[in-house]
Write an enzyme that holds these catalytic residues in place. Structure first.
Site, mmCIF file in Angstrom:
data_model
loop_
_atom_site.group_PDB
_atom_site.id
_atom_site.type_symbol
_atom_site.label_atom_id
_atom_site.label_comp_id
_atom_site.label_asym_id
_atom_site.label_seq_id
_atom_site.Cartn_x
_atom_site.Cartn_y
_atom_site.Cartn_z
ATOM 1 C CE LYS A 116 -2.909 -0.479 3.493
ATOM 2 N NZ LYS A 116 -1.797 -0.725 4.208
ATOM 3 C CD GLU A 200 -4.736 7.115 4.177
ATOM 4 O OE1 GLU A 200 -3.987 6.438 3.449
ATOM 5 O OE2 GLU A 200 -5.980 6.960 4.201
ATOM 6 C CG HIS A 235 -12.449 -4.610 5.632
ATOM 7 N ND1 HIS A 235 -12.478 -3.327 5.153
ATOM 8 C CD2 HIS A 235 -12.363 -4.501 6.973
ATOM 9 C CE1 HIS A 235 -12.381 -2.482 6.162
ATOM 10 N NE2 HIS A 235 -12.310 -3.166 7.275
ATOM 11 N NE ARG A 292 -7.889 -10.397 -6.352
ATOM 12 C CZ ARG A 292 -7.840 -9.373 -5.512
ATOM 13 N NH1 ARG A 292 -6.679 -8.772 -5.272
ATOM 14 N NH2 ARG A 292 -8.932 -8.919 -4.914
HETATM 15 C C1 MV4 Z 1 -10.036 4.619 4.559
HETATM 16 C C2 MV4 Z 1 -11.379 4.879 4.946
HETATM 17 C C3 MV4 Z 1 -11.716 6.201 5.252
HETATM 18 N N1 MV4 Z 1 -10.781 7.183 5.220
HETATM 19 N N2 MV4 Z 1 -9.139 5.613 4.523
HETATM 20 C C4 MV4 Z 1 -10.456 -0.174 4.463
HETATM 21 C C5 MV4 Z 1 -9.457 -1.185 4.019
HETATM 22 C C6 MV4 Z 1 -8.544 -0.492 3.101
HETATM 23 N N3 MV4 Z 1 -8.851 -0.896 1.732
HETATM 24 C C7 MV4 Z 1 -8.773 0.965 3.273
HETATM 25 N N4 MV4 Z 1 -10.012 1.108 3.986
HETATM 26 C C8 MV4 Z 1 -10.501 2.338 4.302
HETATM 27 N N5 MV4 Z 1 -9.640 3.369 4.253
HETATM 28 C C9 MV4 Z 1 -9.509 6.872 4.866
HETATM 29 N N6 MV4 Z 1 -8.581 7.855 4.856
HETATM 30 C C10 MV4 Z 1 -12.292 3.824 4.981
HETATM 31 C C11 MV4 Z 1 -11.837 2.554 4.696
HETATM 32 C C12 MV4 Z 1 -12.815 1.466 4.818
HETATM 33 C C13 MV4 Z 1 -13.258 0.811 3.689
HETATM 34 C C14 MV4 Z 1 -12.752 1.137 2.439
HETATM 35 C C15 MV4 Z 1 -13.261 0.463 1.337
HETATM 36 C C16 MV4 Z 1 -14.230 -0.520 1.468
HETATM 37 C C17 MV4 Z 1 -14.701 -0.852 2.701
HETATM 38 C C18 MV4 Z 1 -14.233 -0.206 3.831
HETATM 39 C C19 MV4 Z 1 -14.722 -0.533 5.105
HETATM 40 C C20 MV4 Z 1 -14.241 0.127 6.191
HETATM 41 C C21 MV4 Z 1 -13.281 1.135 6.056
#
Ligand code: MV4
Length: 506
Positions: A116, A200, A235, A292
């Site tokens: 990431k 962030e 997730h 993928r």
């Molecule tokens: C975030 C966010 C809100 N603000 N970053 C969850 C796992 C990873 N893919 C990043 N994720 C998130 N990052 C900021 N700055 C909210 C999430 C998040 C989320 C993102 C996408 C799909 C589902 C999610 C479920 C919870 C939190």
């Protein structure tokens, strides 16, 4: 074009790749573990090679055995599917070093965006918007406090080695920061053996919208539009759709161009996905890139008319893609429901058993990408995904109505599944309005998994199905019906078993 491809996977995606190979006139070699000896993907492929005991680490994760199977069968290329070794840079490299073609991105591209933090750094150089924050791990509470002041609360602490939402902590005020940072570092160390944490700006209530990209080895990189993937539980995506109600043609163009820039910066080739957070103001932020084919690729296939798996194979064989101008706006609407062997009425606990009866829906605009059949033993060795039910319609409402009809037709006897949960979502007013974000499902789960029996009329179908399965087991249906052709399913068998009439009387 290849003569033969080895499919280094199992279940529905392995069967999906067999189908793509067959339509291309390419031979397919399946691999199977002890538990998958009679699995549909092994039966349907042209050849099947046993690669070891049931546990994945002794079979589907054994790169040496997969490469050896390709060599022994004369396969020139390996398709990794998704999961397992599909995003392992070392596997992609070992395949190439063995003189085989890896049907996916170059190992260098996986390395460029695999972590990431590497992806965030690369995004910065490619004018790809990322959520405002630090890229380097925080070295002190003071540094964290300064960064948080600069970003403005609420902020989100994230574990650098984390993923899938693990090791994240929302901090809403300065007074909470020191304690939260200490807890986040402790949890990151415990979970990942690495306590690096960065910060962030917290994006409240965003959508998870991802862009499908497809690049060939001749410099063409296409965007194939977006997928709405906000309906997730812990997730894990549950329902995906294309297009997204929140994306206009102009926003689609902008997100698509951004994803293409990111893929080109990574030196990407083949199918990939850029994940974004899309906030309520239409601002989007790059999260990560998946190197993928994704589980949810069918919704993109249905609204673009492209066969992504065939294109993966064709790209790996050196074929050229059309230009972006040949890719139309999405046509109609597609929704995918992941049918898993989880008991939605019981906190989605995994359900095991033998599938004694499977009725798969059909008819216009319905697709079942399944990896199981009657007799399949569902255990705990592998992911609980039994298959994906996808419905396409002219409009989102039509797709929802069709999905509802298809879900009612789908009958799986022998394990608990997520089907009834999906039926409740299709009937939900907020879902029907498209008023969803990444927190919607967690908010609504209690009402969407409330107890209560099968939907109306389902009890009769389940009883009939069980009786039919019993009749078939007892062999009473083995002889073809008098005067008719032998049928093993459909009305003939039901009539023969007296079930159709019996069903009417239930
Ligand atoms: C975030 C966010 C809100 N603000 N970053 C969850 C796992 C990873 N893919 C990043 N994720 C998130 N990052 C900021 N700055 C909210 C999430 C998040 C989320 C993102 C996408 C799909 C589902 C999610 C479920 C919870 C939190």
């Amino acid at each position: 074009m290849f003569d033969k491809v080895l499919i280094a996977n199992r279940g529905e995606i392995a069967l999906r790749i067999v189908r793509a190979c067959r339509e291309l006139g390419v031979g397919s070699v399946a691999v199977y573990s002890d538990a998958d000896a009679t699995a549909p993907h092994a039966r349907e492929a042209d050849e099947a090679v046993h690669i070891g005991p049931s546990p994945s680490r002794e079979s589907y994760l054994r790169a040496d055995r997969l490469i050896d199977a390709a060599r022994r069968t004369g396969a020139e290329a390996i398709h990794p599917g998704y999961g397992f070794l599909s995003e392992r840079e070392n596997f992609a490299r070992e395949v190439v070093e063995a003189g085989l073609v890896f049907i996916g991105p170059p190992a260098s591209a996986i390395a460029a965006v695999g972590s990431k933090t590497a992806a965030r750094a690369l995004a910065g150089t490619a004018n790809v918007p990322v959520v405002p924050g630090t890229t380097e791990p925080l070295r002190s509470v003071h540094e964290a406090s300064e960064a948080a002041q600069r970003l403005g609360y609420p902020v989100l602490l994230k574990a650098s080695a984390g993923g899938g939402g693990k090791g994240m902590r929302v901090v809403r005020a300065a007074v909470e920061l020191a304690g939260a940072l200490e807890a986040a570092k402790r949890e990151a160390m415990a979970s990942f053996g690495d306590d690096a944490v960065y910060v962030e700006k917290y994006i409240a209530g965003p959508r998870h919208v991802e862009i499908q990209v497809l690049g060939d080895a001749h410099g063409t990189m296409l965007s194939l539009g977006e997928r709405e993937c906000s309906i997730q539980r812990r997730h894990q995506k549950m329902i995906e759709e294309a297009p997204s109600v929140a994306v206009s043609p102009e926003l689609r163009r902008r997100m698509g161009e951004t994803a293409v820039r990111m893929a080109k910066a990574a030196g990407y080739v083949n199918a990939g996905t850029c994940e974004f957070l899309l906030d309520a103001n239409g601002e989007f932020y790059f999260l990560e890139m998946n190197t993928r084919l994704q589980v949810e690729h069918p919704v993109t296939e249905l609204v673009t008319g492209l066969d992504l798996v065939q294109w993966q194979i064709r790209i790996a064989a050196g074929e050229k893609l059309p230009q972006q101008s040949a890719i139309a706006e999405p046509r109609g609407w597609a929704i995918e429901c992941r049918i898993t062997s989880e008991d939605a009425g019981n906190d989605f606990l995994p359900s095991t058993g033998v599938i004694s009866f499977l009725r798969v829906p059909g008819g216009p605009g319905v697709r079942w990408d399944g990896g199981v059949g009657a007799g399949s033993e569902i255990g705990l060795h592998y992911d609980p995904l039994l298959g994906k039910l996808i419905a396409w319609g002219d409009t989102r409402d039509a797709a929802i109505a069709r999905m509802r009809r298809a879900l009612l037709e789908l009958t799986i006897v022998g394990v608990e599944t997520s089907r009834d949960f999906h039926l409740r979502v299709m009937d939900d007013a907020e879902f029907q309005r498209g008023a969803i974000d990444i927190q919607w499902l967690e908010r609504r789960l209690p009402s969407l998994t409330a107890g209560g029996g099968m939907p109306e009329g389902e009890v009769a179908v389940a009883i009939a199905a069980a009786l039919l399965a019993e009749s078939e087991r007892a062999g009473r249906l083995a002889a073809p019906p008098r005067g008719g052709t032998a049928t093993t399913g459909g009305d003939g068998a039901w009539r023969e078993a007296g079930l159709r009439d019996g069903l009417r009387s239930l």
